[in-house]
Every structure is written in structure tokens, then in C-alpha cells.
Motif scaffolding. Structure first.
Motif, short mmCIF file in Angstrom:
data_model
loop_
_atom_site.label_atom_id
_atom_site.label_comp_id
_atom_site.label_asym_id
_atom_site.label_seq_id
_atom_site.Cartn_x
_atom_site.Cartn_y
_atom_site.Cartn_z
N UNK A 117 16.03 13.15 -24.41
CA UNK A 117 16.97 12.07 -24.10
C UNK A 117 17.46 11.34 -25.35
N UNK A 118 16.82 11.61 -26.48
CA UNK A 118 17.16 10.89 -27.70
C UNK A 118 18.45 11.44 -28.30
N UNK A 119 19.37 10.53 -28.64
CA UNK A 119 20.59 10.92 -29.34
C UNK A 119 20.74 10.06 -30.59
N UNK A 120 21.90 10.12 -31.23
CA UNK A 120 22.09 9.42 -32.50
C UNK A 120 22.01 7.90 -32.37
N UNK A 121 22.22 7.39 -31.16
CA UNK A 121 22.20 5.93 -30.98
C UNK A 121 20.84 5.41 -30.58
N UNK A 122 19.90 6.30 -30.30
CA UNK A 122 18.60 5.90 -29.76
C UNK A 122 17.47 6.24 -30.72
N UNK A 123 16.38 5.49 -30.61
CA UNK A 123 15.16 5.77 -31.37
C UNK A 123 14.04 6.09 -30.40
N UNK A 124 13.26 7.11 -30.75
CA UNK A 124 12.12 7.44 -29.92
C UNK A 124 10.89 6.68 -30.44
N UNK A 125 10.29 5.90 -29.58
CA UNK A 125 9.10 5.13 -29.94
C UNK A 125 7.88 5.89 -29.43
N UNK A 126 7.23 6.59 -30.34
CA UNK A 126 6.07 7.41 -29.97
C UNK A 126 4.90 6.48 -29.65
N UNK A 127 4.08 6.83 -28.66
CA UNK A 127 2.94 5.96 -28.32
C UNK A 127 1.89 5.83 -29.42
N UNK A 128 1.76 6.86 -30.30
CA UNK A 128 0.68 6.78 -31.29
C UNK A 128 0.97 7.48 -32.61
N UNK A 129 1.96 8.35 -32.69
CA UNK A 129 2.13 9.19 -33.89
C UNK A 129 3.38 8.79 -34.66
N UNK A 130 3.29 7.70 -35.42
CA UNK A 130 4.41 7.21 -36.22
C UNK A 130 3.82 6.30 -37.29
N UNK A 131 4.10 6.53 -38.58
CA UNK A 131 3.57 5.67 -39.64
C UNK A 131 3.89 4.20 -39.45
N UNK A 132 5.04 3.89 -38.84
CA UNK A 132 5.38 2.49 -38.59
C UNK A 132 4.37 1.85 -37.63
N UNK A 133 3.92 2.62 -36.64
CA UNK A 133 2.91 2.10 -35.71
C UNK A 133 1.62 1.78 -36.44
N UNK A 134 1.18 2.69 -37.29
CA UNK A 134 -0.09 2.49 -37.99
C UNK A 134 -0.02 1.26 -38.89
N UNK A 135 1.15 1.09 -39.53
CA UNK A 135 1.32 -0.06 -40.40
C UNK A 135 1.23 -1.36 -39.60
N UNK A 136 1.82 -1.35 -38.41
CA UNK A 136 1.76 -2.54 -37.56
C UNK A 136 0.36 -2.78 -37.02
N UNK A 137 -0.32 -1.72 -36.58
CA UNK A 137 -1.67 -1.87 -36.04
C UNK A 137 -2.65 -2.37 -37.11
N UNK A 138 -2.37 -2.07 -38.37
CA UNK A 138 -3.26 -2.49 -39.46
C UNK A 138 -3.40 -4.00 -39.54
N UNK A 139 -2.45 -4.73 -38.96
CA UNK A 139 -2.51 -6.19 -39.00
C UNK A 139 -3.76 -6.72 -38.30
N UNK A 140 -4.36 -5.91 -37.45
CA UNK A 140 -5.56 -6.35 -36.74
C UNK A 140 -6.71 -6.57 -37.73
N UNK A 141 -6.77 -5.75 -38.78
CA UNK A 141 -7.79 -5.92 -39.82
C UNK A 141 -7.43 -7.09 -40.72
N UNK A 142 -6.14 -7.26 -41.00
CA UNK A 142 -5.71 -8.43 -41.79
C UNK A 142 -6.22 -9.72 -41.16
N UNK A 143 -6.07 -9.82 -39.85
CA UNK A 143 -6.47 -11.05 -39.14
C UNK A 143 -7.98 -11.24 -39.15
N UNK A 144 -8.72 -10.15 -39.05
CA UNK A 144 -10.18 -10.26 -39.13
C UNK A 144 -10.58 -10.81 -40.49
#
Length: 304
Positions: A117-144
Motif C-alpha cells: 500500500x506504500x507509495x511515494x506520498x506515504x511512509x511505512x512505520x515498521x513495528x520494530x525494524x527501523x533505526x529511527x525506532x531504536x533511536x527513539x526507544x533509547x530515550x527510556x535509558x536516558x530517563x533512567x
């Protein structure tokens, strides 16, 4: 998109191990789970690049998180879910104004269809396999770290491995090289555990665990490589043990979480011997949008 969540000392769980147990309460995120950390980070980045629509695939937490972020950014969202998705998960996704498309018997089939369903106007947001996700999830350690807590051990539930990758990235960027990670899965969804045992990525023939949030037939390549490099400790509990942990957690802390999160709590409630060597244990209470007390009791009966 996410909020800073409390880091709470658990007196009840600390009585079960020699050290102190801390709860990182991401069950309190506005979307109901930790997923909004990485997904929110990714959605903002894709929106900045000019994306006009978000497409994702999920049977629960990730879909609700994408829908939440889309509503906040005023960007339409379509979430493809497998037939096994609960009505509650679909209802919560639609509540965030997202379109829900039912396709396939498993997440893998829903994922492949969503990609079409993804075309040039859309972005696919993967549930777990994307470096952007990992970078965002890393904030959980920052807060600790902001709480002046240096964990000896971080306990995390693993499905596809997005949270695990984020925790490892967070430990690295905060220079916590001596902190170990315990990765927990349930029997019937233990793709990481089997992969580490075999030395290569294993694809499960099917998901038989009721912890469907852990129901990725195989982990991401980066998850496997990071777990090997960081010498992640891998362990597996039964569905029954995960559910019992959820019910005990309600009694102790008055918060409802799903069995996927119960997998991370289970070794603490079991006073597992391998936890005895750690002084500061942080467990990521990752949450879960589909869990209700009624559903937990139904699952408990179904697994005996």
C-alpha cells in the motif's frame, strides 16, 4: 509524542531478590505502551521529510501508537491487522481516527500487504525494524540515567526486538558498558532465544503463545547482531507464568499489563536464582493496550 514515565522502586518485588527492583512505567504512555517512543520519533522525522500518510501493520500496540501519532501530527493513518487481532485493539486504533484494514492470518501476512500500500506520498512505520525506532526507544535509558540510577541489569520483553535494540543503544550512548540485559520471551514466541541457541536467525513455523505482542516469527537482523555483540542473557517463560505475573502485578501495583509485559516480570516473581548477583534491577514495564482484567482471567483459564 511520548511522556517521561516514572521510575518507581518496587518494594514487593525487591523482597524477592537480594537487590533493589525499579519499574520503568512505560505502561503509562499515552498510547498505552512503550511503542510511542520510537514510533513517535520516526513519525516526526517522516513528517519533516514531507510524508502525507502513515501505513503500518500491527495486531495491537504499534498500530495504536502510529494512529496516536498520526492524529497528533494531523496525518492520516492506515493500519493493516491480521484476523487474529482482538476487537479491542481494532477499536482503540479507530478511536485515534485511523483506518483499520484486516488482512491475513498472521502479522507477517499483514506486514507484506501493508508494504504493497506504500507509495511515494506515504511512509511505512515498521513495528520494530527501523533505526529511527531504536533511536527513539533509547530515550527510556536516558530517563533512567536522569534519575541517578545505574542499573546492573535491565529486563526487557522481546518480540521482533525493537525495544531490545533501543535499550542496547541507550546503554551504549550513556556509557553503561557494565549493565547486562535480560531478554524475556514466552514459549511459542521465542524467536530470539532459539536464534541465539542456534547461532543464526530462526523463523518460527507459527506463533503458539497467547502473548501475541511477542508474535514475530523471526527477529530483526539488527536485533540478532546486537544481542550477540552485547552478550544479552536470553530466557523463556510459559504463558501461564507470564499471566500469573500480570495478575500479581495488578495486586502489587494496581496497573494492568499484557502477557508480553508479564514475561519481563515473571523471573522477578519467581525469584529466579540468576537474579541474585545484581544490586539494581530495572524492568521495563512496557504496557499493552489490549489487556484487561477480564481478558487476563480468560487467558488464565485457557492455559490452565
Amino acid at each position: 509524542m511520548h511522556i517521561k514515565t516514572p521510575l518507581l522502586e518496587s518494594r514487593s518485588l525487591s523482597q524477592k531478590v537480594p537487590g533493589t527492583v525499579w519499574l520503568k512505567m512505560d505502561a503509562l504512555q499515552p498510547s498505552g505502551s512503550f511503542k510511542v517512543r520510537g514510533i513517535g520519533f520516526a513519525c516526526r522525522e517522516y513528517a519533516h521529510r514531507g510524508t502525507k500518510k502513515f501505513i503500518s501493520s500491527s495486531g495491537g500496540n504499534a498500530g495504536v501508537a502510529v494512529a496516536f501519532c498520526g492524529r497528533k501530527l494531523n496525518i492520516p493513518v492506515s493500519v493493516v491487522v491480521p484476523k487474529s487481532t482482538t476487537e479491542r485493539a481494532k477499536e482503540l486504533t479507530r478511536l485515534e481516527n485511523a483506518e483499520v484494514i484486516v488482512h491475513g492470518d498472521t502479522w507477517n501476512e499483514a506486514h507484506l500487504y501493508a508494504m504493497e500500500l506504500v507509495d511515494d506520498s506515504a511512509a511505512y512505520i515498521h513495528p520494530f525494524d527501523d533505526p529511527l525506532l531504536w533511536q527513539g526507544h533509547a530515550s527510556i535509558i536516558d530517563e533512567i540515567c536522569e534519575n541517578d540510577i545505574t542499573p546492573d541489569l535491565v529486563i526487557v520483553s522481546v518480540g521482533g526486538g525493537g525495544l531490545l535494540c533501543g535499550v542496547i543503544e541507550g546503554l551504549q550512548r550513556n556509557k553503561l558498558k557494565n549493565t547486562r540485559v535480560l531478554a524475556m520471551e514466552t514459549q511459542g514466541a521465542e524467536s530470539l532465544h532459539l536464534s541465539l541457541q542456534q547461532g543464526s536467525i530462526v523463523t518460527l513455523p507459527e506463533i503458539t503463545s497467547i502473548a501475541t505482542s511477542l508474535g514475530a516469527k523471526k527477529i530483526a537482523q539488527h536485533t540478532f547482531e546486537s544481542a550477540q555483540k552485547c552478550k544479552v542473557i536470553s530466557n523463556v517463560v510459559s504463558d501461564s507464568q507470564a499471566i500469573d505475573a500480570c495478575l500479581q502485578f495488578i495486586r502489587d501495583h494496581r496497573i494492568v499489563v499484557e502477557p508480553a509485559c508479564g514475561a519481563a516480570l515473571a523471573p522477578l516473581y519467581q525469584s529466579s536464582p540468576f537474579l541474585r548477583e545484581y544490586n539494581n534491577i530495572v524492568v521495563i514495564v512496557c504496557g499493552g493496550v489490549v489487556a484487561t482484567l477480564e481478558q487476563l482471567h480468560q487467558w488464565q483459564k485457557s492455559v490452565g
